[in-house]
Design a protein around this motif. Structure first.
Motif, PDB file in Angstrom:
ATOM      1  N   ARG A   1       0.832  -1.208   0.000  1.00 12.87           N
ATOM      2  CA  ARG A   1       0.000   0.000   0.000  1.00 12.87           C
ATOM      3  C   ARG A   1       0.864   1.254   0.000  1.00 12.87           C
ATOM      4  N   PHE A   2       0.480   2.231  -0.820  1.00  8.43           N
ATOM      5  CA  PHE A   2       1.159   3.527  -0.902  1.00  8.43           C
ATOM      6  C   PHE A   2       0.172   4.607  -0.493  1.00  8.43           C
ATOM      7  N   GLN A   3       0.602   5.529   0.404  1.00  5.03           N
ATOM      8  CA  GLN A   3      -0.274   6.602   0.848  1.00  5.03           C
ATOM      9  C   GLN A   3       0.566   7.813   1.249  1.00  5.03           C
ATOM     10  N   ASP A   4      -0.102   8.853   1.738  1.00  7.12           N
ATOM     11  CA  ASP A   4       0.537  10.115   2.111  1.00  7.12           C
ATOM     12  C   ASP A   4       1.062  10.010   3.540  1.00  7.12           C
ATOM     13  N   SER A   5       2.325  10.330   3.754  1.00  6.77           N
ATOM     14  CA  SER A   5       2.898  10.221   5.100  1.00  6.77           C
ATOM     15  C   SER A   5       2.446  11.338   6.019  1.00  6.77           C
ATOM     16  N   PHE A   6       1.839  12.396   5.466  1.00  7.06           N
ATOM     17  CA  PHE A   6       1.318  13.477   6.296  1.00  7.06           C
ATOM     18  C   PHE A   6      -0.202  13.557   6.189  1.00  7.06           C
ATOM     19  N   GLY A   7      -0.737  13.695   4.994  1.00  6.20           N
ATOM     20  CA  GLY A   7      -2.169  13.609   4.810  1.00  6.20           C
ATOM     21  C   GLY A   7      -2.936  14.898   4.981  1.00  6.20           C
ATOM     22  N   ASP A   8      -2.249  16.002   5.316  1.00  6.91           N
ATOM     23  CA  ASP A   8      -2.987  17.237   5.571  1.00  6.91           C
ATOM     24  C   ASP A   8      -2.764  18.304   4.512  1.00  6.91           C
ATOM     25  N   ASP A   9      -1.943  18.022   3.507  1.00  4.84           N
ATOM     26  CA  ASP A   9      -1.687  19.059   2.506  1.00  4.84           C
ATOM     27  C   ASP A   9      -1.506  18.511   1.105  1.00  4.84           C
ATOM     28  N   GLY A  10      -1.974  17.299   0.845  1.00  2.00           N
ATOM     29  CA  GLY A  10      -1.765  16.718  -0.473  1.00  2.00           C
ATOM     30  C   GLY A  10      -0.335  16.260  -0.657  1.00  2.00           C
ATOM     31  N   TRP A  11       0.076  16.060  -1.902  1.00  2.00           N
ATOM     32  CA  TRP A  11       1.446  15.660  -2.225  1.00  2.00           C
ATOM     33  C   TRP A  11       1.819  14.323  -1.590  1.00  2.00           C
ATOM     34  N   GLY A  12       0.934  13.336  -1.758  1.00  2.00           N
ATOM     35  CA  GLY A  12       1.200  12.016  -1.209  1.00  2.00           C
ATOM     36  C   GLY A  12       2.095  11.186  -2.100  1.00  2.00           C
ATOM     37  N   ALA A  13       2.201   9.901  -1.749  1.00  2.00           N
ATOM     38  CA  ALA A  13       3.099   8.982  -2.449  1.00  2.00           C
ATOM     39  C   ALA A  13       2.837   8.984  -3.950  1.00  2.00           C
ATOM     40  N   SER A  14       3.933   8.995  -4.734  1.00  3.91           N
ATOM     41  CA  SER A  14       3.843   8.961  -6.183  1.00  3.91           C
ATOM     42  C   SER A  14       4.781   7.882  -6.703  1.00  3.91           C
ATOM     43  N   VAL A  15       4.239   6.994  -7.539  1.00  2.00           N
ATOM     44  CA  VAL A  15       5.003   5.857  -8.064  1.00  2.00           C
ATOM     45  C   VAL A  15       5.095   5.980  -9.582  1.00  2.00           C
TER      46      VAL A  15
END
Length: 671
Positions: free
Chosen positions: A243-257
């Motif tokens: 699973r890939f996700q955002d390490s912060f989650g409050d401002d966008g710019w999550g995991a990109s593969v």
């Protein structure tokens, strides 16, 4: 302990104690305003039940039942949330409430009002949408064969074995040929046939995490991820989920593969680039992700995506080589993390409206089918629901709809629409009185909370943040859909009535429905701006937040031209337009209306303040400057806005949107 039944009773008690004040009859001599979206009458008595603990199959059965029953008179209302999200609007319906402990008991209560069941094919997910369309046309419910037997429902139509699960276009082509001509064409709906829900008890192991806030590709590189620990938990041929996700989650710019290759004991067993056919066998759950312009898959904020790999028996070492960047969090498990079930939302309204229900990605063969459906609609017919493929689907879908003279109304998570559309509430058409203001050589800033075109946001998230005690301490513009005058009059009336002197309701993108005005055919644009003008006057709004198509490179927006703004000026009461722009360097006066591009800094608090300071560092202090600052509705609250405002001292001045445009207009006229 407060039970759900207690909450339902509380809603009824609120009505008895005067909750009817939220829903007032219209003036006796007032002619009813023409509607874009249908109503099914005023609810006077509601059977209310909690469905949050039911699976998607039972919710589908109940929401299609709700559509048939409520078409005659709204009598069914469901609570979908584990909290009070749906219950807190109940008092505003003005109806007498009867609470039921077991929602499925209502099937027997109302069985005589339906002709039977349209049986879905569990092997063909899109049969859920065909069944919903048929339910509306046949006064039936959508159900599995087992549900129909359990609830003693006769079979109206059996869709099992009718469609090829591997040929989705053929399923919708059949529907457009055989069902669409029989449907009402007041609206069409785009709804996902299924949803993915978390499985209980899944334990994820953290594999990799970006601990810094990275909002560009500066940390992009191919990383080797060791998945060998997952091998000890599984046997021969067992799957591993990544699973890939955002390490912060409050401002966008999550995991990109950008690419992924999997190796078992050094031998390559999988390799793919996101968005290609090679990825498809491995993408287990990608509904909360998008494919970007770099052939990358990304999941921002709360979004994520999961790959599933079957590992050869006897494998001792398992590694993944991943081209990875941004704020990533990578986790792994050997337990299936989700299950797939029908998507039940908004189907009460589509069934009651006898609308066709589609789910067509706006590209390739399905994009051609979407064009075919849209081309059959009269100009300004609303497309309700949403589009597949998240961001890419939004841009492509809204643009295609606009090219056919069709506006989009985001409603895929709008609950109990058949009830809310019939509530009688006093929606004010009075434009707010603007505070006095003086043009000075300062940086005039106005904050605008986005997402107001999204009707479900107005119903759910907006109510959450609206109730923040910090609201009203800072001037804020709240985008909202003027079409709530049709779809949720009591919701709009609540926001109008409880707004403080610092709260200004402005029209969400881009008027009476979300659209890209420059994409509209020349001969139909006036129909849209006339429609927008009618709803703006009805709801007392004279500012709009608007979108336009993206440029050919896909990295920015096209500014409004004279044709578009002149049409707004001719047919609406608009005093100003904030255009989605993000970099804040757009300011025009096309068509005689001030237009300014928004500025969308990343981060909150001091990060946001610092971005504003950098944006104005080269300003001419002998002239006023204007910044329309965008606020992310999903991650910010009024408390966050108040924090930023407190950090903005000289030369900044935070003002309400109407004041902002009054000053901008004066500055442009005397420029």
């Amino acid at each position: 302990m407060v039970t759900r039944r207690d909450l339902l009773r509380t809603g009824s008690a609120v009505l008895a104690a005067g909750g009817l004040g939220l829903a007032r009859p219209p003036e006796a001599d007032a002619a009813p305003a023409p509607r874009l979206l249908p109503s099914f009458g005023r609810p006077t008595r509601l059977d209310v039940a909690d469905v949050s603990g039911l699976d998607g199959y039972d919710q589908l059965l109940l929401t299609t039942l709700q559509g048939v029953v409520n078409r005659r008179t709204p009598r069914l209302y469901f609570s979908y949330a584990t909290g009070d999200t749906d219950l807190r609007w109940l008092a505003g319906t003005g109806a007498r409430v009867t609470a039921h402990d077991h929602a499925l008991d209502l099937v027997a209560r109302y069985r005589r009002e339906v002709r039977g069941a349209v049986l879905i094919d569990p092997d063909v997910p899109d049969s859920v949408n065909v069944a919903t369309t048929l339910a509306g046309l046949s006064d039936a419910v959508a159900a599995t064969a087992e549900q129909a037997d359990r609830h003693s429902l006769g079979t109206v139509t059996d869709l099992r074995g009718r469609f090829d699960p591997d040929d989705v276009p053929a399923t919708y082509r059949w529907q457009l040929r055989h069902l669409f001509p029989r449907c009402a064409h007041t609206l069409v709906a785009g709804l996902p046939p299924t949803r993915t829900v978390p499985a209980p008890g899944v334990r994820w192991r953290e594999v990799a995490r970006e601990t810094e806030r990275v909002r560009d590709s500066s940390n992009r590189r191919t990383r080797t991820l060791d998945l060998s620990p997952e091998l000890s938990a599984g046997g021969d041929g067992d799957p591993v989920y990544l699973r890939f996700q955002d390490s912060f989650g409050d401002d966008g710019w999550g995991a990109s593969v950008g690419s992924l290759a999997l190796h078992a004991d050094g031998a390559e067993i999988a390799r793919f680039t996101p968005g290609t056919e090679a990825e498809r066998p491995y993408l287990f759950d990608g509904l909360d992700s998008s494919v970007g312009g770099d052939a990358n898959r990304f999941g921002d904020g709360s979004g994520y995506f999961v790959y599933r790999f079957t590992v050869p028996g006897g494998t001792q070492r398992l590694t993944a080589e991943v081209d990875l960047w941004n704020q990533f969090l990578v986790t792994a498990t050997t337990t299936a993390p989700t299950r797939v079930e029908p998507f039940p939302n908004f189907r009460d309204y589509t069934v009651a409206s006898r609308a066709v229900v589609l789910w067509l990605p706006p590209a390739g063969e399905t994009g051609d089918l979407l064009d075919e459906a849209l081309s059959r609609l009269a100009p300004t017919t609303p497309y309700t629901g949403w589009f597949p493929n998240d961001v890419a689907g939004e841009w492509g879908g809204v643009d295609r709809a606009s090219r056919h003279g069709v506006e989009v109304v985001a409603t895929d998570f709008y609950m109990n629409a058949t009830v809310h559309a019939g509530v009688t509430a006093r929606v004010s058409g009075r434009v707010r009185t603007r505070p006095r203001a003086r043009l000075r050589n300062r940086v005039h800033v106005t904050f605008t909370v986005g997402e107001g075109d999204n009707v479900q946001y107005c119903q759910r998230r907006m109510r959450d943040i609206w109730d923040d005690p910090a609201r009203g301490t800072v001037p804020v513009n709240w985008t909202v859909s003027p079409l709530l005058a049709d779809l949720g009059p009591a919701l709009l009336a609540h926001y109008q009535r409880t707004a403080t002197a610092n709260d200004l309701l402005v029209c969400g993108p881009s008027g009476a429905g979300y659209t890209y005005p420059a994409s509209w055919p020349e001969e139909h644009l006036a129909a849209y701006t006339e429609l927008t003008g009618r709803y703006l006057r009805r709801t007392g709004m004279d500012l709009v937040y608007a979108y336009n198509p993206r440029n050919a490179a896909g990295d920015g927006w096209i500014p409004f031209d004279e044709r578009v703004v002149a049409s707004y000026a001719r047919h609406t009461p608009l005093r100003g337009i904030i255009q989605s722009w993000e970099t804040g360097d757009l300011q025009t006066r096309a068509g005689g209306i001030p237009v300014i591009g928004n500025f969308y800094p990343q981060g909150k608090g001091a990060d946001f303040r610092d971005a504003l300071l950098k944006h104005v560092e080269d300003r001419d202090p002998s002239r006023p400057l204007f910044i329309a600052a965008a606020i992310n509705a999903w991650t910010w609250t009024p408390s966050d806005i108040a924090t930023v405002a407190a950090l903005l001292d000289d030369p900044f001045e935070v003002v309400r949107g109407d004041v902002f445009f009054e000053l901008l207009d004066e500055s442009q006229r005397h420029g």
